[in-house]
Scaffold this motif. Sequence first.
Motif, PDB file in Angstrom:
ATOM      1  N   SER A 190      -5.025   1.037   7.466  1.00 47.81           N
ATOM      2  CA  SER A 190      -6.433   1.426   7.341  1.00 47.81           C
ATOM      3  C   SER A 190      -6.895   1.372   5.894  1.00 47.81           C
ATOM      4  O   SER A 190      -8.013   0.933   5.604  1.00 47.81           O
ATOM      5  N   VAL A 191      -6.055   1.846   4.993  1.00 47.71           N
ATOM      6  CA  VAL A 191      -6.391   1.815   3.568  1.00 47.71           C
ATOM      7  C   VAL A 191      -6.528   0.372   3.098  1.00 47.71           C
ATOM      8  O   VAL A 191      -7.486   0.025   2.387  1.00 47.71           O
ATOM      9  N   ALA A 192      -5.588  -0.475   3.485  1.00 49.15           N
ATOM     10  CA  ALA A 192      -5.649  -1.886   3.085  1.00 49.15           C
ATOM     11  C   ALA A 192      -6.910  -2.542   3.622  1.00 49.15           C
ATOM     12  O   ALA A 192      -7.608  -3.262   2.900  1.00 49.15           O
ATOM     13  N   VAL A 233       0.840  -1.201   0.000  1.00 48.32           N
ATOM     14  CA  VAL A 233       0.000   0.000   0.000  1.00 48.32           C
ATOM     15  C   VAL A 233       0.876   1.254   0.000  1.00 48.32           C
ATOM     16  O   VAL A 233       0.584   2.222  -0.710  1.00 48.32           O
ATOM     17  N   LYS A 234       1.965   1.238   0.748  1.00 53.11           N
ATOM     18  CA  LYS A 234       2.869   2.405   0.764  1.00 53.11           C
ATOM     19  C   LYS A 234       3.532   2.605  -0.597  1.00 53.11           C
ATOM     20  O   LYS A 234       3.681   3.741  -1.054  1.00 53.11           O
ATOM     21  N   VAL A 235       3.927   1.521  -1.245  1.00 58.83           N
ATOM     22  CA  VAL A 235       4.525   1.636  -2.585  1.00 58.83           C
ATOM     23  C   VAL A 235       3.507   2.214  -3.568  1.00 58.83           C
ATOM     24  O   VAL A 235       3.835   3.085  -4.383  1.00 58.83           O
ATOM     25  N   ILE A 236       2.264   1.753  -3.469  1.00 53.77           N
ATOM     26  CA  ILE A 236       1.213   2.312  -4.324  1.00 53.77           C
ATOM     27  C   ILE A 236       1.041   3.796  -4.018  1.00 53.77           C
ATOM     28  O   ILE A 236       0.872   4.612  -4.934  1.00 53.77           O
ATOM     29  N   GLY A 237       1.110   4.175  -2.742  1.00 56.45           N
ATOM     30  CA  GLY A 237       1.023   5.581  -2.367  1.00 56.45           C
ATOM     31  C   GLY A 237       2.144   6.408  -2.960  1.00 56.45           C
ATOM     32  O   GLY A 237       1.914   7.505  -3.482  1.00 56.45           O
ATOM     33  N   ILE A 264      -2.336   9.674   1.691  1.00 57.76           N
ATOM     34  CA  ILE A 264      -3.199   8.874   2.573  1.00 57.76           C
ATOM     35  C   ILE A 264      -2.709   7.425   2.621  1.00 57.76           C
ATOM     36  O   ILE A 264      -2.651   6.813   3.688  1.00 57.76           O
ATOM     37  N   CYS A 265      -2.346   6.871   1.455  1.00 59.55           N
ATOM     38  CA  CYS A 265      -1.831   5.489   1.417  1.00 59.55           C
ATOM     39  C   CYS A 265      -0.544   5.348   2.216  1.00 59.55           C
ATOM     40  O   CYS A 265      -0.336   4.345   2.898  1.00 59.55           O
ATOM     41  N   THR A 279      -5.590  15.090  -6.704  1.00 56.02           N
ATOM     42  CA  THR A 279      -6.249  13.900  -6.145  1.00 56.02           C
ATOM     43  C   THR A 279      -5.259  12.752  -5.993  1.00 56.02           C
ATOM     44  O   THR A 279      -5.249  12.069  -4.959  1.00 56.02           O
ATOM     45  N   LEU A 280      -4.432  12.533  -6.993  1.00 57.05           N
ATOM     46  CA  LEU A 280      -3.436  11.459  -6.914  1.00 57.05           C
ATOM     47  C   LEU A 280      -2.444  11.701  -5.780  1.00 57.05           C
ATOM     48  O   LEU A 280      -2.104  10.777  -5.033  1.00 57.05           O
ATOM     49  N   ILE A 281      -1.983  12.924  -5.656  1.00 54.87           N
ATOM     50  CA  ILE A 281      -1.044  13.247  -4.575  1.00 54.87           C
ATOM     51  C   ILE A 281      -1.714  13.029  -3.215  1.00 54.87           C
ATOM     52  O   ILE A 281      -1.111  12.443  -2.306  1.00 54.87           O
ATOM     53  N   THR A 282      -2.952  13.473  -3.072  1.00 52.77           N
ATOM     54  CA  THR A 282      -3.678  13.302  -1.807  1.00 52.77           C
ATOM     55  C   THR A 282      -3.877  11.822  -1.488  1.00 52.77           C
ATOM     56  O   THR A 282      -3.633  11.381  -0.356  1.00 52.77           O
ATOM     57  N   LEU A 283      -4.334  11.039  -2.476  1.00 52.10           N
ATOM     58  CA  LEU A 283      -4.505   9.601  -2.260  1.00 52.10           C
ATOM     59  C   LEU A 283      -3.182   8.927  -1.912  1.00 52.10           C
ATOM     60  O   LEU A 283      -3.132   8.037  -1.062  1.00 52.10           O
TER      61      LEU A 283
END
Length: 189
Positions: free
Chosen positions: A88-90, A42-46, A81-82, A74-78
């Motif tokens: 929590s995201v996962a 999830v962090k790598v995706i972030g 968050i990731c 939006t991409l930067i914000t997501l």
Amino acid sequence: MNSKSIKDFVSKNISSLAVPIAMIIIGLFFVLFPGSAIGITVKVIGVIFVVIGLVLSGTLIVSYSSITLAISITLITLGIICIAASDSVASFVIKVLGIIVLVNSALRIHDAYEIKGISDRFIQYIINDLITLILGIVLIVMPLGAAAMFVRIVGIIMIILGISNIVTAIRIYRDGQYVDDGSDVVWEE
């Protein structure tokens, strides 16, 4: 193979061994630390979201399109968050997936009852859909536990594939003949 041929094998096939060795290492990581693997993924995706958002916001297209600017923000914000709340995201994503599986399973059970008496495979369809329904419930109730089990299974498969690829490379090396053209081992018949 004697020690000279093992050194020769490794020196001539180092590039073809890189992927299987990486698969084994990642597979071991998935098996031993499934929760960390989920969090890191999830962090790598972030990070990828943030990089894509930054690159997109730095292009000339942003100056002409407010939609592109909104997408990059939006991409930067997501991405942030990731990175900040990976567990929590996962958990959220897995629960959403569980809801989708649950709804799909309920619809398929309804479809199976529609063909009751028409098809001889009614029981097979119901059993399959009930198993899927249980999977959806498990994903909703214990999302990270179910994901950890899935990650372990993927890790075991990666280890098996990595070992299989190494064994195949060794067999090709042992059974093949070399053509000294500066490339890898070439099989000649």
